[in-house]
Design a protein around this motif. Sequence first.
Motif, PDB file in Angstrom:
ATOM      1  N   ARG A  46       2.731  87.632 -54.392  1.00  0.00           N
ATOM      2  CA  ARG A  46       3.061  87.843 -53.082  1.00  0.00           C
ATOM      3  C   ARG A  46       2.004  88.281 -52.126  1.00  0.00           C
ATOM      4  N   ARG A  50       0.618  86.460 -48.678  1.00  0.00           N
ATOM      5  CA  ARG A  50      -0.186  87.438 -47.713  1.00  0.00           C
ATOM      6  C   ARG A  50      -1.497  87.221 -47.169  1.00  0.00           C
ATOM      7  N   THR A  76       6.744  81.187 -54.389  1.00  0.00           N
ATOM      8  CA  THR A  76       6.450  81.609 -52.918  1.00  0.00           C
ATOM      9  C   THR A  76       6.017  80.398 -52.365  1.00  0.00           C
ATOM     10  N   GLN A 107      14.914  83.891 -51.775  1.00  0.00           N
ATOM     11  CA  GLN A 107      14.732  84.818 -50.558  1.00  0.00           C
ATOM     12  C   GLN A 107      14.262  83.915 -49.312  1.00  0.00           C
ATOM     13  N   TRP A 109      12.286  83.977 -45.538  1.00  0.00           N
ATOM     14  CA  TRP A 109      11.526  84.901 -44.913  1.00  0.00           C
ATOM     15  C   TRP A 109      11.212  84.097 -43.354  1.00  0.00           C
ATOM     16  N   SER A 110      10.619  84.978 -42.703  1.00  0.00           N
ATOM     17  CA  SER A 110       9.876  84.519 -41.443  1.00  0.00           C
ATOM     18  C   SER A 110      10.870  83.416 -40.609  1.00  0.00           C
ATOM     19  N   GLU A 129      19.388  84.565 -45.656  1.00  0.00           N
ATOM     20  CA  GLU A 129      19.070  85.658 -46.109  1.00  0.00           C
ATOM     21  C   GLU A 129      18.519  85.595 -47.486  1.00  0.00           C
ATOM     22  N   ASN A 130      18.701  86.834 -48.190  1.00  0.00           N
ATOM     23  CA  ASN A 130      18.175  86.819 -49.480  1.00  0.00           C
ATOM     24  C   ASN A 130      19.512  86.518 -50.374  1.00  0.00           C
TER      25      ASN A 130
END
Length: 148
Positions: A46, A50, A76, A107, A109-110, A129-130
Amino acid sequence: MAGLAVAAGLTATTAGTAQASEAEEHCVFDVSSREHTCYGTLDDARQRGRRIADTTGEVIGATVFADVDYGGSSLTITVPEPCPKNDKVDFWLDLDDYWQNRISSVQAWSTCWVWLYPESGNRAGPYKENHPDVGDRINDRTVTVGLS
């Protein structure tokens, strides 16, 4: 770790001295650069996701997991921008042999919605969503991930 691939023609590399075990790995795949890097922990993966976002404008679009409740290996996926809501799948990832038929939780995201495609071509989702459990219909059957 060498020899694992996330998409056709990509070879995984291991960052630093951290080695993920054969049973569990935590990787980041950048859709734009097609770069695939693995780490020893989900937190390390993660952080890399990032860092990609901070330096290239990429964002984390999704994380998929081998086990229910966000457990086991993780992948990811970073994308060049938050997913636009334009009624189409904007980003695709054909999974390699390691990840095919392994996804059990996701999960999102964004603003990305996650679509899971089995070999039959039908799809499950969108997962907006998750989701700690993708459900029996698609569990351990995904060969392609789409983000919209």
